[in-house]
Design a protein around this motif. Sequence first.
Motif, PDB file in Angstrom:
ATOM      1  N   PHE A   1       0.738  -1.104   0.052  1.00 48.80           N
ATOM      2  CA  PHE A   1      -0.029   0.009  -0.207  1.00 48.80           C
ATOM      3  C   PHE A   1       0.920   1.125   0.122  1.00 48.80           C
ATOM      4  CE2 PHE A   1      -2.388   3.464   1.844  1.00 48.80           C
ATOM      5  CZ  PHE A   1      -3.812   3.308   1.336  1.00 48.80           C
ATOM      6  N   ALA A   2       0.439   2.346  -0.800  1.00 39.94           N
ATOM      7  CA  ALA A   2       1.167   3.453  -0.871  1.00 39.94           C
ATOM      8  C   ALA A   2       0.384   4.566  -1.317  1.00 39.94           C
ATOM      9  CB  ALA A   2       2.371   3.410  -1.961  1.00 39.94           C
ATOM     10  N   SER A   3      -0.388   5.274  -0.113  1.00 40.61           N
ATOM     11  CA  SER A   3      -1.439   6.215  -0.570  1.00 40.61           C
ATOM     12  C   SER A   3      -2.111   6.917   0.778  1.00 40.61           C
ATOM     13  CB  SER A   3      -2.571   5.605  -1.403  1.00 40.61           C
ATOM     14  OG  SER A   3      -3.362   6.725  -2.055  1.00 40.61           O
ATOM     15  N   ASP A   4      -3.016   7.757   0.656  1.00 38.74           N
ATOM     16  CA  ASP A   4      -3.559   8.227   1.813  1.00 38.74           C
ATOM     17  C   ASP A   4      -4.443   7.243   2.412  1.00 38.74           C
ATOM     18  OD1 ASP A   4      -3.100  11.278   2.078  1.00 38.74           O
ATOM     19  OD2 ASP A   4      -3.145  11.052   0.014  1.00 38.74           O
ATOM     20  N   GLN A   5      -4.532   7.041   3.781  1.00 39.90           N
ATOM     21  CA  GLN A   5      -5.379   6.057   4.162  1.00 39.90           C
ATOM     22  C   GLN A   5      -5.983   6.814   5.654  1.00 39.90           C
ATOM     23  OE1 GLN A   5      -6.698   2.991   3.368  1.00 39.90           O
ATOM     24  NE2 GLN A   5      -7.822   3.168   5.289  1.00 39.90           N
ATOM     25  N   GLY A   6      -7.138   7.471   5.781  1.00 39.94           N
ATOM     26  CA  GLY A   6      -7.738   7.871   7.000  1.00 39.94           C
ATOM     27  C   GLY A   6      -6.889   8.701   7.822  1.00 39.94           C
ATOM     28  N   SER A   7      -6.945   8.195   9.097  1.00 37.39           N
ATOM     29  CA  SER A   7      -5.966   8.722  10.130  1.00 37.39           C
ATOM     30  C   SER A   7      -4.535   8.677  10.076  1.00 37.39           C
ATOM     31  CB  SER A   7      -6.580   8.593  11.566  1.00 37.39           C
ATOM     32  OG  SER A   7      -6.404   7.033  11.764  1.00 37.39           O
ATOM     33  N   TYR A   8      -4.193   7.710   9.291  1.00 31.43           N
ATOM     34  CA  TYR A   8      -2.869   7.379   9.016  1.00 31.43           C
ATOM     35  C   TYR A   8      -2.015   8.506   7.973  1.00 31.43           C
ATOM     36  CZ  TYR A   8      -2.587   2.163  10.733  1.00 31.43           C
ATOM     37  OH  TYR A   8      -2.404   1.357  11.330  1.00 31.43           O
ATOM     38  N   GLY A   9      -3.009   9.050   7.555  1.00 34.91           N
ATOM     39  CA  GLY A   9      -2.353  10.119   6.377  1.00 34.91           C
ATOM     40  C   GLY A   9      -1.682   9.375   5.167  1.00 34.91           C
ATOM     41  N   LYS A  10      -0.573   9.941   4.900  1.00 35.27           N
ATOM     42  CA  LYS A  10       0.294   9.306   3.781  1.00 35.27           C
ATOM     43  C   LYS A  10       0.741   8.160   4.361  1.00 35.27           C
ATOM     44  CE  LYS A  10       0.933  13.083   0.627  1.00 35.27           C
ATOM     45  NZ  LYS A  10       0.072  13.919   1.080  1.00 35.27           N
ATOM     46  N   LEU A  11       0.468   6.986   3.708  1.00 32.51           N
ATOM     47  CA  LEU A  11       1.000   5.484   4.451  1.00 32.51           C
ATOM     48  C   LEU A  11       1.534   4.593   3.756  1.00 32.51           C
ATOM     49  CD1 LEU A  11       0.549   3.486   6.786  1.00 32.51           C
ATOM     50  CD2 LEU A  11      -1.456   2.944   5.716  1.00 32.51           C
TER      51      LEU A  11
END
Length: 297
Positions: A215-225
């Motif tokens: 995975f390499a993208s935005d994800q909720g509270s994780y932000g850029k992850l």
Amino acid sequence: MTLSFRQLFLCSLVSALGLVSVLPYSNSANAAVGGCPTPALSRFQRHKVVRGETLESIAQRYNLIPTTIIGMNPALQNGAAAAVGSVLQIPPYNGIVVEVPRGETWRQVAAQYKIRADSLFEVNGCQQNPRIVFVPGVNWSPNGVVTKSPLPSDAGTPNRASLSGYPLAQVATVGLAYGWQINPATGEVFFHSGVDLLSPVGTNVQAIAPGTVAFASDQGSYGKLVIINHSGGFQSRYAQLDSIKVTVGQQVKKGDLLGTVGTSGKPTSTQPHLHFEVRSSSSLGWVAQDPKAYLKK
């Protein structure tokens, strides 16, 4: 340990009406907190029994034990066979549905059923104060006694020695440790599934071990992850990034650049940091581990 009448009644309602219609917190039950799995109560399926199927064959199809299905479907609890045309409630894992007494904490519920508190927390979507929860790995019994019986896939516990490294060039101060913590912004107690490593915005973030970018993208509270899957049933996560330098499917080596430290998403620590996690594969999905055991410089 015995099942109360209210617990049996909950299972009866689950079977008769369907989960969402009987949960007082149905809006929160259907949406996980950012960065957490979908709550188990939102992942139940309905199975219509067809000719030739048995309780055992249905359980095998969903990787469950028969008593799990019996516990979720009161019509089967008197020893009756699964009737052709009947509809069964199928949970995502072996477990039971219980009501949480007011004022009881995640630690108390987990201690009562002898399971990991963080697993219970994440399986239920990281909700702070749910009234009804799914307790995984606990099996219903006709005499009212609940027992633990891990799924076969739990047998292969990953070997921590196979994963070791550090995500920054220099050892960093820990802003917020792994485990149950007090949110500095809200004062609420919550489970912190990783460790916050204080570092200036723009600092390079590197892979702690070889693996594949999942995975390499935005994800909720994780932000850029960025998530990397490693051999041995491990996964590392690098969150709140400012930039991402890899793509999904890319093979990386230990020390390869993944991105840079940032403040994206909803950071818990007030100072810039890298939110770093280590997870291991289990029958409940990717379960958070204490990163301290794997951080080696």
